[in-house]
Design a protein around this motif. Structure first.
Motif, PDB file in Angstrom:
ATOM      1  N   ILE A 295       0.823  -1.217   0.000  1.00 18.13           N
ATOM      2  CA  ILE A 295       0.000   0.000   0.000  1.00 18.13           C
ATOM      3  C   ILE A 295       0.855   1.265   0.000  1.00 18.13           C
ATOM      4  N   GLU A 296       2.106   1.135   0.430  1.00 21.28           N
ATOM      5  CA  GLU A 296       3.037   2.258   0.357  1.00 21.28           C
ATOM      6  C   GLU A 296       3.662   2.393  -1.031  1.00 21.28           C
ATOM      7  N   GLY A 297       3.424   1.401  -1.896  1.00 18.87           N
ATOM      8  CA  GLY A 297       3.953   1.459  -3.263  1.00 18.87           C
ATOM      9  C   GLY A 297       5.429   1.157  -3.377  1.00 18.87           C
ATOM     10  N   ILE A 298       6.021   0.546  -2.334  1.00 19.29           N
ATOM     11  CA  ILE A 298       7.458   0.274  -2.355  1.00 19.29           C
ATOM     12  C   ILE A 298       7.836  -0.751  -3.416  1.00 19.29           C
ATOM     13  N   PRO A 299       7.094  -1.866  -3.553  1.00 18.02           N
ATOM     14  CA  PRO A 299       7.461  -2.821  -4.617  1.00 18.02           C
ATOM     15  C   PRO A 299       7.434  -2.208  -6.012  1.00 18.02           C
ATOM     16  N   GLN A 300       6.389  -1.415  -6.281  1.00 21.19           N
ATOM     17  CA  GLN A 300       6.288  -0.794  -7.599  1.00 21.19           C
ATOM     18  C   GLN A 300       7.433   0.186  -7.836  1.00 21.19           C
ATOM     19  N   PHE A 301       7.770   0.963  -6.799  1.00 22.21           N
ATOM     20  CA  PHE A 301       8.865   1.928  -6.938  1.00 22.21           C
ATOM     21  C   PHE A 301      10.190   1.220  -7.205  1.00 22.21           C
ATOM     22  N   LEU A 302      10.466   0.155  -6.439  1.00 19.21           N
ATOM     23  CA  LEU A 302      11.711  -0.583  -6.640  1.00 19.21           C
ATOM     24  C   LEU A 302      11.755  -1.227  -8.016  1.00 19.21           C
ATOM     25  N   ALA A 303      10.615  -1.774  -8.435  1.00 17.62           N
ATOM     26  CA  ALA A 303      10.572  -2.418  -9.746  1.00 17.62           C
ATOM     27  C   ALA A 303      10.856  -1.413 -10.860  1.00 17.62           C
TER      28      ALA A 303
END
Length: 427
Positions: A295-303
């Motif tokens: 929900i913090e969008g960390i996976p998407q940002f790292l990807a």
């Protein structure tokens, strides 16, 4: 919330809290001070993480391992390992490594291998003239193959996080890497034994003696063939295979080796329940932890960041090795799989990396974390079971760190080690 979540987690781990409690409490803290979500979300996500039919395989495989790794079954495998390599220089050390590889096909757990047969081998090596700390370090290194040679609880959890692989394909993919790791640890033991003058443990047995000992161990070692073969030919699912493994273990324990008594079952079931509860608690806490990251969008940002680097597949895999080895210093494999695989696996697929190859690279990396301080669970299991200081064990580990690092590099750079068996076996 991430700016609260990660500091809270590291502080709690530094204070010595178990991983599951550290993750769950850090999620509560992050929700309480960094969001408007109710704390009840943590409980909901933990239960959601455990509401999965494939997870039923975990307690059944743990129970099968508890039944199999005791009494005559353990002795049968240890005797076979010693008959095969016990006559070589450093033979008892070699027997330790070979027996760990054999027990990996029974228990699926590095910690179970180290605490059970590994402890027995340490005592045997000490009586045979080996330094006790060295015997402990060798057990730590040899137990790494537990989650890599099938069956493997870690592989079951991985397959739940990445739809591009199946439990059956991962079981096949882990065989050759597990054998390679075993060979590298054997080479390290041979070198140390030559330098320190460790003698052989026994005279070379006759072929007839080896055949007799091997025949006695066949029922125990057939478990891996039953599980992998049954899954491969569609006779049963991985979850069903875990139940069949329990019944198979009961049959050979009671009627083949006759070392398992009905009065032993309550204690075995209790130990399996405690182990399963610990594993499932970690998985539930990891699910809640991963929910905040999403929900913090960390996976998407790292990807997006990693894709923007436009790395070649090999460069990406080497970068993943560094990331996971550092991550493994502080986190056990199961939460590592739950948290990192949903982030990294899609990137690897986009780069054209074989899903089974990437899965084995991840699993081997995170499993090596069991051998490294400060969290290294294998170090503390061996330390507590045979009364050796962790620092003393760590001082004996460098030859094995080199061997394990060489095996990891080969697994990373040679995809066929992880893909050949799944391909030819139809996965």
């Amino acid at each position: 919330m991430a700016e609260i979540l990660f500091p809270a987690l590291f502080i709690l781990l530094a204070l010595g809290l178990p991983v599951a409690f550290a993750m769950a409490i850090s999620v509560f803290v992050a929700l309480s001070f960094g969001s408007s979500y109710p704390n009840l979300v943590v409980v909901k996500e933990m239960f959601a993480g455990l509401d999965s039919f494939p997870l039923l395989a975990v307690p059944f495989f743990v129970l099968a391992a508890e039944i199999m790794t005791g009494g005559a079954v353990t002795l049968a495998v240890l005797r076979l390992a010693q008959s095969l390599v016990g006559h070589l220089r450093g033979g008892l050390g070699h027997a330790n490594v070979v027996s760990s590889a054999m027990f990996a096909g029974i228990s699926g757990s590095a910690l179970a291998d180290a605490a059970g047969p590994g402890t027995m081998m340490i005592r045997m090596m000490e009586k045979g003239g080996y330094d006790k700390p060295y015997a402990g370090a060798l057990t730590i290194a040899s137990s790494v193959v537990g989650p890599i040679i099938p069956p493997s609880i870690t592989m079951i959890i991985y397959a739940m996080q990445d739809q591009e692989v199946s439990v059956g394909s991962l079981f096949m993919a882990g065989v050759l890497p597990g054998v390679l790791i075993t060979v590298m640890v054997l080479l390290a033991n041979a070198r140390v034994s030559r330098v320190r003058g460790y003698a052989s443990g026994a005279p070379m047995p006759s072929l007839g003696e080896i055949a007799r000992v091997a025949f006695y161990a066949v029922p125990a070692l057939s478990l891996i063939l039953l599980i992998v073969g049954g899954i491969r030919f569609g006779i049963f699912t991985p979850t069903e295979a875990s139940v069949i493994a329990v019944f198979y273990a009961l049959i050979i324990g009671m009627f083949v080796y006759r070392s398992l008594k009905v009065r032993d079952l309550p204690g075995i079931i209790l130990r399996a329940a405690l182990t399963s509860s610990a594993v499932l608690l970690i998985l539930g806490a990891a699910r809640a932890f991963a929910w905040i990251l999403i929900i913090e969008g960390i996976p998407q940002f790292l990807a997006e960041t990693i894709i923007a680097w436009d790395l070649a597949p090999i460069a990406f895999l080497l970068a993943v090795n560094v990331l996971l080895l550092v991550f493994g210093l502080f986190m056990d494999p199961l939460p590592g799989v739950m948290i990192l695989v949903p982030i990294l696996a899609p990137i690897s697929h986009a780069l054209g990396i074989d899903p089974n190859h990437f899965a084995i690279v991840v699993i081997v990396n995170l499993t090596l974390g069991l051998t490294t301080p400060p969290v290294g669970s294998l170090i503390f299991v061996v330390s507590s079971t045979v009364n050796i200081k962790p620092s003393t064990l760590i001082r004996e580990m460098p030859p094995f760190f080199i061997a394990l690092a060489a095996a990891l590099l080969a697994i990373t750079l040679i995809p066929a080690l992880s893909t050949w068996l799944p391909n030819i076996s139809g996965f």
